[in-house]
Design a protein around this motif. Structure first.
Motif, PDB file in Angstrom:
ATOM      1  N   GLY B 168       0.870  -1.339  -0.037  1.00  0.00           N
ATOM      2  CA  GLY B 168      -0.054   0.113   0.002  1.00  0.00           C
ATOM      3  C   GLY B 168       0.855   1.475  -0.055  1.00  0.00           C
ATOM      4  N   GLU B 169       2.125   1.075   0.326  1.00  0.00           N
ATOM      5  CA  GLU B 169       2.796   2.322   0.071  1.00  0.00           C
ATOM      6  C   GLU B 169       3.120   2.879  -1.241  1.00  0.00           C
ATOM      7  OE1 GLU B 169       6.649   1.707   1.979  1.00  0.00           O
ATOM      8  OE2 GLU B 169       7.503   3.836   1.823  1.00  0.00           O
ATOM      9  N   VAL B 170       3.115   4.476  -1.320  1.00  0.00           N
ATOM     10  CA  VAL B 170       3.329   4.866  -2.620  1.00  0.00           C
ATOM     11  C   VAL B 170       4.508   5.908  -2.473  1.00  0.00           C
ATOM     12  CG1 VAL B 170       2.657   6.556  -4.391  1.00  0.00           C
ATOM     13  CG2 VAL B 170       1.004   4.552  -3.429  1.00  0.00           C
ATOM     14  N   LEU B 171       5.396   5.770  -3.114  1.00  0.00           N
ATOM     15  CA  LEU B 171       6.715   6.755  -2.879  1.00  0.00           C
ATOM     16  C   LEU B 171       6.777   7.643  -4.062  1.00  0.00           C
ATOM     17  CD1 LEU B 171       9.841   4.218  -2.273  1.00  0.00           C
ATOM     18  CD2 LEU B 171       8.750   6.223  -0.685  1.00  0.00           C
ATOM     19  N   GLU B 172       6.946   8.878  -3.841  1.00  0.00           N
ATOM     20  CA  GLU B 172       6.929  10.044  -4.915  1.00  0.00           C
ATOM     21  C   GLU B 172       8.308  10.611  -4.844  1.00  0.00           C
ATOM     22  OE1 GLU B 172       3.124  12.541  -5.002  1.00  0.00           O
ATOM     23  OE2 GLU B 172       3.618  12.218  -2.978  1.00  0.00           O
ATOM     24  N   ILE B 173       8.985  10.308  -6.197  1.00  0.00           N
ATOM     25  CA  ILE B 173      10.408  10.820  -6.129  1.00  0.00           C
ATOM     26  C   ILE B 173      10.500  11.879  -6.986  1.00  0.00           C
ATOM     27  CG2 ILE B 173      12.803   9.827  -6.703  1.00  0.00           C
ATOM     28  CD1 ILE B 173      11.409   7.062  -5.876  1.00  0.00           C
ATOM     29  N   ASP B 174      11.242  13.001  -6.600  1.00  0.00           N
ATOM     30  CA  ASP B 174      11.638  13.946  -7.791  1.00  0.00           C
ATOM     31  C   ASP B 174      13.204  14.423  -7.330  1.00  0.00           C
ATOM     32  OD1 ASP B 174      11.182  15.866  -5.837  1.00  0.00           O
ATOM     33  OD2 ASP B 174       9.275  16.553  -6.806  1.00  0.00           O
ATOM     34  N   ARG B 175      13.559  15.516  -8.046  1.00  0.00           N
ATOM     35  CA  ARG B 175      14.887  15.886  -7.874  1.00  0.00           C
ATOM     36  C   ARG B 175      14.844  16.552  -6.308  1.00  0.00           C
ATOM     37  NH1 ARG B 175      17.687  17.346 -12.615  1.00  0.00           N
ATOM     38  NH2 ARG B 175      17.640  15.337 -13.852  1.00  0.00           N
ATOM     39  N   TRP B 176      13.705  17.005  -5.733  1.00  0.00           N
ATOM     40  CA  TRP B 176      14.007  17.518  -4.421  1.00  0.00           C
ATOM     41  C   TRP B 176      13.422  16.869  -3.434  1.00  0.00           C
ATOM     42  CZ3 TRP B 176      16.382  20.935  -6.902  1.00  0.00           C
ATOM     43  CH2 TRP B 176      15.639  21.363  -8.236  1.00  0.00           C
ATOM     44  N   GLY B 177      13.186  15.544  -3.555  1.00  0.00           N
ATOM     45  CA  GLY B 177      13.077  14.737  -2.284  1.00  0.00           C
ATOM     46  C   GLY B 177      12.323  13.424  -2.709  1.00  0.00           C
ATOM     47  N   LEU B 178      12.292  12.568  -1.710  1.00  0.00           N
ATOM     48  CA  LEU B 178      11.515  11.465  -1.740  1.00  0.00           C
ATOM     49  C   LEU B 178      10.263  11.420  -0.587  1.00  0.00           C
ATOM     50  CD1 LEU B 178      13.434   8.146  -2.133  1.00  0.00           C
ATOM     51  CD2 LEU B 178      12.164   8.400  -0.096  1.00  0.00           C
ATOM     52  N   ARG B 179       9.093  11.234  -0.998  1.00  0.00           N
ATOM     53  CA  ARG B 179       8.163  11.213  -0.107  1.00  0.00           C
ATOM     54  C   ARG B 179       7.267   9.870   0.027  1.00  0.00           C
ATOM     55  NH1 ARG B 179       4.928  16.191  -0.585  1.00  0.00           N
ATOM     56  NH2 ARG B 179       3.750  15.119  -2.430  1.00  0.00           N
ATOM     57  N   SER B 180       7.337   9.319   1.251  1.00  0.00           N
ATOM     58  CA  SER B 180       6.350   7.973   1.547  1.00  0.00           C
ATOM     59  C   SER B 180       5.161   8.239   1.958  1.00  0.00           C
ATOM     60  CB  SER B 180       7.212   7.301   2.289  1.00  0.00           C
ATOM     61  OG  SER B 180       6.270   6.133   2.962  1.00  0.00           O
ATOM     62  N   ASN B 181       4.250   7.832   1.085  1.00  0.00           N
ATOM     63  CA  ASN B 181       2.688   7.971   1.442  1.00  0.00           C
ATOM     64  C   ASN B 181       2.270   6.424   1.830  1.00  0.00           C
ATOM     65  OD1 ASN B 181       2.161  10.795   0.317  1.00  0.00           O
ATOM     66  ND2 ASN B 181       3.112   9.516  -1.097  1.00  0.00           N
ATOM     67  N   VAL B 182       1.928   6.211   3.214  1.00  0.00           N
ATOM     68  CA  VAL B 182       1.457   4.908   3.604  1.00  0.00           C
ATOM     69  C   VAL B 182      -0.038   4.811   3.232  1.00  0.00           C
ATOM     70  CG1 VAL B 182       1.464   2.985   5.039  1.00  0.00           C
ATOM     71  CG2 VAL B 182       3.527   4.166   4.727  1.00  0.00           C
ATOM     72  N   LEU B 183      -0.736   4.321   2.132  1.00  0.00           N
ATOM     73  CA  LEU B 183      -2.101   4.200   2.292  1.00  0.00           C
ATOM     74  C   LEU B 183      -2.674   2.978   2.912  1.00  0.00           C
ATOM     75  CD1 LEU B 183      -2.416   5.152  -1.754  1.00  0.00           C
ATOM     76  CD2 LEU B 183      -2.123   6.622   0.048  1.00  0.00           C
ATOM     77  N   GLU B 184      -3.927   2.728   2.797  1.00  0.00           N
ATOM     78  CA  GLU B 184      -4.403   1.641   3.599  1.00  0.00           C
ATOM     79  C   GLU B 184      -3.919   0.406   2.818  1.00  0.00           C
ATOM     80  OE1 GLU B 184      -8.956  -0.275   3.688  1.00  0.00           O
ATOM     81  OE2 GLU B 184      -8.672   1.849   2.960  1.00  0.00           O
TER      82      GLU B 184
END
Lengths: 470, 395
Positions: B168-184
């Motif tokens: 369920g985890e979605v990672l968003e990656i761009d030049r400025w960072g890496l964000r982890s979103n843990v969905l249900e």
């Protein structure tokens, strides 16, 4: 105090703890340093930290007992020499001694000349095209660096155990040599070193010119983003302890590291024909090839290692006084048993785009953070018209003392109390990576102990098809 | 079944085309038939797709600092929808792919892991709701992020494995960072990943695939202590299971087969004839391992039984006096709703009821119990739907 970042804030607080009145020369109004200056009856004076005339002017105006130089740039430009000429004891090596950090080529040559253990093979290049052709032909993994210290930037690490991707990796790196060397001022532009692996750690020595003491080990987190990915930064966090070490470095490795830093420091004195007074930080790695190995040297304290170390050394301010007056022989650092964890907050854009990360407002509830038992050291942030404005680099360093996991969690609570309408980021994994580091250390230890037992320490074990052309 | 990979460099100077190619090469065991990559340069994608093997894909002239890659049965990936180039492992209908391109953080019970690269230079990586499909995060020095179905692709390019991406985890990656979103999410890792699909050097849900397969063999020996002269594993997956069986039973393990050509996963091939060709190319028996011996033959599982039938016959023709087949997982009795190649019940050999050993030509056939499989994997959050157990929906 010369300097304006979180490192200087931490050191200035230690000086305040030794009942000093602290005057600060800084190029922007760091709210933490301004606060220390104000509370101790000193003053924060704005000005260029590398200007000799500005330094002289302030020395004559304030007549300090000692001067502490925080960052490397004033050392490189000779501020330490200027202070000494004014007859004032100074913590921070002379321009010539600071070559150990300023010139990475000088550093490697010194280590080979004095046969100091933990030295890596290297090649230096004046010409970019020669460097490019070397990078393309050398077999094996390499690190490409600017030949001078340029704020921890521009390092390229090329793991090349996969011959089939060799061309792609090396083409990319040789095409980036221009960028790597663009900030280098001297004749020698590029340094290429063999790449080594293992857990990294920093060992700081403090020298008064004849005696040397050591500060507790620290480790910094170089990758920009969580889980150890992303571009290289000055450091997004650090840990130190328990006691004088780190969980993944054993006592014989600590002693060997001390020997390396100490003999390097004495070699610098022999080469520079000057006494080394100040900090020297060995950025070390526990490698399979040597055990303790030198990656780079600092001629000052590392940042953010300082924020992890200073709160753990209870007599830090006193040590600075003793070092300045050549009396370190009697001194012993009083080191706290508990570890510390430091997490760094930076504005989105860091470290790639300074333009993006500059000029944003932040707010924080300092008292609430202190109630959780954390300290805040202010970094690249300025107090302007009653507001806190980011200056483009690492903004805040938040420190917690306690077991690694607990301290790491407590800092997360503090970070939620820092508000900004612009996104700030930090690494949540600082302090949570010990098992992985222990695993890496175990592998390195097994191999270097074997190499030590059969007399091949320091030599490469891999087969290089076209010969070892270092 | 498929392998997916994504590369993201922090500088435009990198060309990740060959990295993607070698990454896919290391994922080929997850599925075959088609291969494709998309590269981002400026705000444009350049893509290359091919039916066939990864080796058939041409990367000359392709350039980009970020990429997605696919290897598996479907020839439609990478699929470009709106501004994104998408690769998946699992099953997805068109609307769910469109909603993914629209907003990857929308909550839904995705039955697929995905890597999506958009023209603005953002890489979004997500694991399915149940974590049925594996997905990992790695780094190549300070220069790149690598994401992959298995660690093998990260290692193949000289990168370092960082961690498993959570269900369920979605990672968003761009030049400025890496964000982890843990969905249900609800963790239900696919048991067939452990039994045969994942590579032997992978670790999934904190369990080593290698140790798990050894343990499956050890537990087979506890459940079925047969009298035999040799134990032989059917390559690749049966080999560590045979080793485990041998360690516990004391019956010597022999290497019984030589493989010809590249790794062909017969379970993934649709065409009957190609399956046979694949199986025959894959395995040639070593006569001396079998001649005059009572043989225990260990394999991971049995789907239609066709491949195993032939293997048993070769073992007999090599001189075996008895052939006992042991399978390191419970019987497969129904098709997989989550995209694993387990066909519908009527195509499975288990639908033949009592006569299976006669069809296969073995003296006996035994399957590991469900309980023992759980014990070997050491994880209670498994999907065992195809074995008649709990699927993703059951609590």
């Amino acid at each position: 105090m010369v300097g304006e970042g979180a490192r200087e804030h931490a050191i200035a607080e230690a000086l305040a703890g030794a009942e000093d009145r602290v005057y600060v020369l800084a190029s922007y109004r760091n709210p933490g340093l301004a606060n220390v200056a104000e509370h101790t009856g000193g003053q924060l004076i704005l000005g260029s930290i590398t200007s000799q005339s500005k330094v002289k002017e302030i020395l004559r105006g304030t007549n300090p007992d000692i001067v502490v130089i925080g960052p490397e740039d004033p050392l490189f430009s000779g501020v330490s020499n200027t202070v000494k000429e004014e007859g004032i004891p100074v913590i921070g090596p002379s321009q010539r001694c600071a070559m150990i950090e300023g010139s990475k080529v000088w550093m490697r040559e010194l280590m080979w000349k004095y046969k100091i253990p933990g030295r890596l093979r290297y090649r230096k290049f004046d010409s970019l095209s020669e460097a490019a052709s070397f990078v393309r032909t050398i077999q094996g993994s390499i690190v490409v660096k600017p030949a001078e210290q340029v704020g921890g930037k521009g390092v390229k690490v090329i793991t090349d155990l996969q011959a089939y991707l060799s061309d792609d990796k090396k083409t990319s790196v040789s095409s980036s040599l221009e960028e790597v060397s663009s900030v280098v001022k001297g004749k020698e532009k590029i340094l290429v070193e063999e790449k080594v692996e293992g857990p990294e750690y920093t060992l700081h020595a403090l020298s008064d010119g004849s005696s040397t003491i050591f500060l507790p080990l620290a480790q910094d987190y170089k990758h920009a983003f969580d889980y150890g990915v992303g571009p290289e930064t000055g450091g997004m966090g650090s840990i130190s302890g328990p006691n004088d070490g780190l969980p993944f470095i054993d006592s014989s490795e600590l002693e060997a590291s001390k020997e390396i830093v100490k003999s390097s420091l004495r070699s610098v004195e022999l080469e520079a024909h000057e006494r080394y007074v100040g900090f020297m930080g060995g950025q070390m790695m526990l490698t399979p090839i040597w055990g303790p190995t030198v990656i780079e040297f600092y001629s000052r304290m590392g940042d953010p290692e300082t924020a992890a170390i200073v709160p753990r050394v209870h007599n830090f301010g006193d040590l600075l006084h003793l070092a300045a007056f050549g009396s370190l022989g009697k001194a012993k650092p009083e080191i706290s048993q508990l570890p510390t964890v430091v997490k760094v907050l930076a504005p989105r854009g860091y470290p790639i785009s300074r333009a993006m990360s500059t000029g944003h407002k932040i707010e924080l509830d300092l008292r609430a953070i202190q109630e959780i038992g954390c300290r805040v050291y202010f970094g690249s942030i300025s107090l302007e018209g009653g507001q806190l404005i980011t200056q483009g680099s690492r903004t805040l360093e938040i420190v917690a003392e306690g077991d690694f996991v607990d301290a790491s969690m407590r800092i997360e609570r503090c970070i939620s109390m820092v508000k900004s309408d612009y996104p700030l980021f930090h690494r949540s994994d600082v302090g949570l990576t010990i098992p992985e580091q222990e695993r890496l250390a175990t592998i390195s230890r097994r191999i270097y102990k074997f190499k030590s037992s059969n007399g091949t320490l320091g030599s490469l074990s891999e087969f290089i098809p076209q010969g070892d052309n270092w | 079944m498929s392998g997916i990979v994504g590369f993201f460099a922090f500088s435009d100077r990198w060309n990740v085309a060959r990295f993607t190619y070698y990454g896919l090469l290391a994922l080929q065991h997850r599925g075959r038939g088609a291969v494709g990559i998309s590269l981002l340069e400026g705000r444009r994608f350049s893509s290359s797709k091919k039916t066939g093997d990864v080796e058939d894909l041409r990367t000359d002239g392709l350039r980009g600092w970020a990429s997605v890659g696919y290897v598996g049965k479907s020839d439609e990936f990478p699929l470009i929808i709106k501004n994104s180039s998408i690769v998946i492992d699992g099953i997805a209908d068109r609307p769910s792919l469109e909603s993914l391109a629209e907003d990857p953080l929308i909550l839904n019970k995705r039955k697929f892991a995905f890597i999506s690269l958009n023209k603005e230079g953002k890489l979004v990586v997500g694991r399915d709701y149940w974590g049925l499909k594996p997905l990992y995060l790695g780094a190549f020095g300070f220069d790149m992020v690598v994401v992959s179905s298995e660690p093998s692709a990260i290692w193949a390019v000289g990168g370092e494995l960082r961690r498993e991406i959570q269900p369920g985890e979605v990672l968003e990656i761009d030049r400025w960072g890496l964000r982890s979103n843990v969905l249900e999410s609800r963790r239900r890792v696919c048991s067939l990943e452990f039994v045969y699909l994942s590579r032997l050097d992978s670790t999934l849900s904190n369990a080593s695939i290698y140790k798990t397969r050894l343990k499956l063999g050890e537990l087979l020996a506890m459940e079925y202590p047969l009298a035999a002269d040799v134990v032989v594993g059917v390559p690749e997956t049966g080999v560590p299971m045979a080793l485990g069986y041998s360690r516990v039973s004391g019956i010597p393990m022999e290497l019984g087969f030589v493989r010809t050509g590249s790794h062909v996963r017969t379970m993934g091939l649709e065409d009957q004839f190609m399956r046979l060709v694949g199986a025959q190319l894959k395995l040639n028996p070593i006569r001396e391992a079998f001649d005059g011996k009572k043989v225990i033959l260990v394999d991971d599982s049995m789907v239609t039984g066709n491949t195993l039938r032939n293997t048993v016959q070769w073992v007999r023709r090599s001189g075996a006096t008895e052939v006992h087949v042991l399978l390191g997982s419970p019987p497969l009795i129904r098709g997989c709703p989550y995209g694993m190649d387990v066909p519908d019940s009527n195509k499975l050999i288990t639908s033949e009821g009592e006569h299976i050993e006669r069809i296969v030509g073995a003296n006996s056939i035994h399957w590991l119990s469900m309980k023992a499989m759980y014990e070997a994997i050491g994880n209670s959050d498994l999907c065992t739907f195809c074995m008649g157990g709990r699927g993703g929906e059951e609590p």
